[in-house]
Design an enzyme around this catalytic site. Structure first.
Site, PDB file in Angstrom:
ATOM      1  N   ASP A  47      -0.323  -3.690   6.275  1.00  0.00           N
ATOM      2  CA  ASP A  47      -0.969  -3.164   7.478  1.00  0.00           C
ATOM      3  C   ASP A  47      -2.437  -3.560   7.569  1.00  0.00           C
ATOM      4  O   ASP A  47      -3.238  -2.880   8.204  1.00  0.00           O
ATOM      5  CB  ASP A  47      -0.869  -1.634   7.517  1.00  0.00           C
ATOM      6  CG  ASP A  47       0.537  -1.146   7.834  1.00  0.00           C
ATOM      7  OD1 ASP A  47       1.414  -1.978   8.143  1.00  0.00           O
ATOM      8  OD2 ASP A  47       0.753   0.073   7.772  1.00  0.00           O
ATOM      9  N   HIS A  64       4.240  -4.535  10.802  1.00  0.00           N
ATOM     10  CA  HIS A  64       4.714  -3.912  12.047  1.00  0.00           C
ATOM     11  C   HIS A  64       4.781  -4.908  13.195  1.00  0.00           C
ATOM     12  O   HIS A  64       4.002  -5.865  13.249  1.00  0.00           O
ATOM     13  CB  HIS A  64       3.771  -2.775  12.489  1.00  0.00           C
ATOM     14  CG  HIS A  64       3.777  -1.593  11.580  1.00  0.00           C
ATOM     15  ND1 HIS A  64       4.557  -0.481  11.804  1.00  0.00           N
ATOM     16  CD2 HIS A  64       3.087  -1.345  10.440  1.00  0.00           C
ATOM     17  CE1 HIS A  64       4.346   0.419  10.845  1.00  0.00           C
ATOM     18  NE2 HIS A  64       3.455  -0.090  10.001  1.00  0.00           N
ATOM     19  N   ASP A  99       5.841   4.728   5.159  1.00  0.00           N
ATOM     20  CA  ASP A  99       6.664   3.790   5.929  1.00  0.00           C
ATOM     21  C   ASP A  99       6.750   2.416   5.248  1.00  0.00           C
ATOM     22  O   ASP A  99       7.436   1.520   5.728  1.00  0.00           O
ATOM     23  CB  ASP A  99       6.171   3.660   7.379  1.00  0.00           C
ATOM     24  CG  ASP A  99       4.774   3.085   7.504  1.00  0.00           C
ATOM     25  OD1 ASP A  99       3.865   3.553   6.794  1.00  0.00           O
ATOM     26  OD2 ASP A  99       4.576   2.141   8.306  1.00  0.00           O
ATOM     27  N   HIS A 100       6.058   2.277   4.100  1.00  0.00           N
ATOM     28  CA  HIS A 100       6.116   1.025   3.336  1.00  0.00           C
ATOM     29  C   HIS A 100       6.771   1.200   1.967  1.00  0.00           C
ATOM     30  O   HIS A 100       7.278   0.230   1.412  1.00  0.00           O
ATOM     31  CB  HIS A 100       4.706   0.431   3.187  1.00  0.00           C
ATOM     32  CG  HIS A 100       4.126   0.047   4.508  1.00  0.00           C
ATOM     33  ND1 HIS A 100       4.006  -1.258   4.940  1.00  0.00           N
ATOM     34  CD2 HIS A 100       3.671   0.818   5.543  1.00  0.00           C
ATOM     35  CE1 HIS A 100       3.503  -1.275   6.168  1.00  0.00           C
ATOM     36  NE2 HIS A 100       3.292  -0.019   6.558  1.00  0.00           N
ATOM     37  N   HIS A 149       0.837  -1.198   0.000  1.00  0.00           N
ATOM     38  CA  HIS A 149       0.000   0.000   0.000  1.00  0.00           C
ATOM     39  C   HIS A 149       0.873   1.248   0.000  1.00  0.00           C
ATOM     40  O   HIS A 149       2.086   1.155   0.134  1.00  0.00           O
ATOM     41  CB  HIS A 149      -1.013  -0.002   1.157  1.00  0.00           C
ATOM     42  CG  HIS A 149      -0.414   0.127   2.528  1.00  0.00           C
ATOM     43  ND1 HIS A 149       0.401  -0.832   3.090  1.00  0.00           N
ATOM     44  CD2 HIS A 149      -0.512   1.107   3.455  1.00  0.00           C
ATOM     45  CE1 HIS A 149       0.756  -0.450   4.303  1.00  0.00           C
ATOM     46  NE2 HIS A 149       0.218   0.734   4.555  1.00  0.00           N
ATOM     47  N   HIS A 198       1.445   3.949   1.900  1.00  0.00           N
ATOM     48  CA  HIS A 198       1.985   4.712   3.023  1.00  0.00           C
ATOM     49  C   HIS A 198       3.520   4.767   2.979  1.00  0.00           C
ATOM     50  O   HIS A 198       4.181   3.787   2.635  1.00  0.00           O
ATOM     51  CB  HIS A 198       1.514   4.117   4.350  1.00  0.00           C
ATOM     52  CG  HIS A 198       0.073   4.422   4.640  1.00  0.00           C
ATOM     53  ND1 HIS A 198      -0.667   3.708   5.558  1.00  0.00           N
ATOM     54  CD2 HIS A 198      -0.759   5.361   4.119  1.00  0.00           C
ATOM     55  CE1 HIS A 198      -1.906   4.216   5.599  1.00  0.00           C
ATOM     56  NE2 HIS A 198      -1.984   5.208   4.734  1.00  0.00           N
ATOM     57  N   HIS A 213      -7.542  -0.649   5.460  1.00  0.00           N
ATOM     58  CA  HIS A 213      -6.517   0.267   5.982  1.00  0.00           C
ATOM     59  C   HIS A 213      -6.302   1.392   4.970  1.00  0.00           C
ATOM     60  O   HIS A 213      -6.338   2.570   5.315  1.00  0.00           O
ATOM     61  CB  HIS A 213      -5.242  -0.522   6.232  1.00  0.00           C
ATOM     62  CG  HIS A 213      -4.076   0.290   6.701  1.00  0.00           C
ATOM     63  ND1 HIS A 213      -4.051   0.912   7.924  1.00  0.00           N
ATOM     64  CD2 HIS A 213      -2.885   0.585   6.113  1.00  0.00           C
ATOM     65  CE1 HIS A 213      -2.904   1.551   8.060  1.00  0.00           C
ATOM     66  NE2 HIS A 213      -2.179   1.369   6.982  1.00  0.00           N
TER      67      HIS A 213
END
Ligand code: ZN
Ligand code: FE
Length: 264
Positions: free
Chosen positions: A137, A175, A66-67, A62, A64, A120
């Site tokens: 996530d 995570h 942080d990915h 996805h 985001h 998400h």
């Protein structure tokens, strides 16, 4: 395609506070590798250099940061093929995948089926194959992602799709949230012995600095309140918090999701 009898070789690369970038080694040549959700290029570059590995593919679940924050730098450096969700905007050109598609990692001799798992984010996808699930996530051990872009209906359907996978399937989440999630799971279902048992095991792993992941679909079905919206005890607990009858699994799911959002 690698024989299913051999377990997929997956190791975590820690990033930021609690992200895992999953490193998958090739079935033919273990130096040919892929990474899932490289939010940061640095730790991936270090792992590649330390082990003499060549990054051949990147899988994104996805959009985001942080990915996918490390994707552009890794592609520039390695020329790796990038796979990602068809319905989301990513920092680089990708092979756009949606439910039912297959991600062919030719250099690794591996192939994954793609699942649409909105909730998400609106276009979130997951990768399933070789006894492994890379779920970003959407599903965490003993928890699930926050509903930033999707509805409870969508998220419950996404989690139901995961619950339908074989129980030994190893679950690689984005995570390390397990211990915090288990505190919430205990609040929802204090009488669940599998949760009590898992708290002990997960605490020991974290105390020695090890990941609690991968989990398995079978374990998650026993401990994860968000996969247990149809269980009577979870329903009763959600109704007690809501102060009203929750007539559908979606209503139960929505209640425990909003409960978790404010749980400390
Ligand atoms: Zn996310
Ligand atoms: Fe994340």
């Amino acid at each position: 395609i690698a024989a299913n009898s051999r377990m997929l070789d997956v190791t975590p690369i820690a990033a930021f506070q609690d992200n895992y970038i999953w490193l998958i080694r090739g079935a033919r040549d273990p130096r040919a590798v892929a990474v899932v959700d490289p939010g940061d290029a640095g730790p991936v570059q270090s792992a590649l250099a330390a082990n003499g590995m060549k990054l051949c593919a990147i899988l994104a679940t996805h959009h985001h940061a942080d990915h996918v924050g490390g994707v552009a730098a890794l592609v520039a450096e390695t020329g790796a093929a990038v796979f990602g969700p068809a319905r989301e905007r990513l920092p680089v050109e990708v092979t756009r995948l949606a439910g039912g598609d297959r991600a062919r990692l030719d250099a690794l001799g591996l192939e994954f089926e793609v699942l649409d798992v909105p909730g998400h984010t609106a276009g979130h996808i997951a990768y399933h194959g070789h006894g492994a699930l890379f779920c970003g996530d959407t599903l965490f051990s003993a928890g699930c992602g926050r509903l930033f872009e999707g509805t409870p209906e969508q998220m419950l359907a996404s989690l139901d799709a995961f619950a339908g996978l074989p129980e030994p399937t190893r679950v690689f989440c984005g995570h390390e949230y397990t211990l915090a999630n288990l505190r919430f799971a205990m609040a929802v279902e204090s009488g669940n012995a599998d949760i009590v048992d898992y708290v002990r095991k997960a605490s020991a792993l974290r105390a020695s600095g090890r990941p609690t992941l991968p989990s398995t679909i079978g374990l998650e079905k026993r401990v994860n309140p968000f996969l247990r919206s149809r269980h009577e005890n979870v329903k009763l607990s959600a109704e007690r918090r809501a102060g009203r009858v929750l007539p559908t699994p979606v209503a139960v799911f929505a209640e425990i999701r909003s409960w978790k959002d404010t749980f400390r």
